[in-house]
Write a protein that holds these residues in place. Sequence first.
Motif, PDB file in Angstrom:
ATOM      1  N   TYR A  80       0.747  -1.259  -0.062  1.00  0.00           N
ATOM      2  CA  TYR A  80      -0.041   0.137  -0.033  1.00  0.00           C
ATOM      3  C   TYR A  80       0.869   1.254   0.004  1.00  0.00           C
ATOM      4  O   TYR A  80       2.047   1.343   0.580  1.00  0.00           O
ATOM      5  N   GLU A  85      -4.426   4.510   2.278  1.00  0.00           N
ATOM      6  CA  GLU A  85      -4.722   3.244   1.137  1.00  0.00           C
ATOM      7  C   GLU A  85      -5.142   2.305   1.728  1.00  0.00           C
ATOM      8  O   GLU A  85      -6.057   1.657   1.325  1.00  0.00           O
ATOM      9  N   ASP A  88      -8.500   2.584   3.380  1.00  0.00           N
ATOM     10  CA  ASP A  88      -9.519   2.604   2.289  1.00  0.00           C
ATOM     11  C   ASP A  88      -9.933   1.362   1.827  1.00  0.00           C
ATOM     12  O   ASP A  88     -10.984   1.041   1.726  1.00  0.00           O
TER      13      ASP A  88
END
Length: 102
Positions: A80, A85, A88
């Motif tokens: 990531y 991220e 998410d």
Amino acid sequence: MLVPREHLETLLDLPTELHLEWVDLQQRLVRAVTDGLGAQGAFVANNNVVSQSVPHLHQHVVPRTKGDGLRGFFWPRTKYVDAAESADYAARLARALEAPSG
């Protein structure tokens, strides 16, 4: 990754009465990676003893898209960009798992 709470070393140790639940959970994860992450499909696999780096039953559910580089049982490993991220992706999967199946 799908992991039973009860300690089971391999798929052979999965009690018969849990087979249907195990497959149902695999289907839910496949749906979550396709719907929640926009994947075109999923690669589902587990190792039994050989190449099983953790001695606990676990099922890999890897999102797939055409041209993603998966070759045989090996997919390109990426990291990531940052914690945001990663969070998410986790949130997208959680939302997809909470959605009614259809």
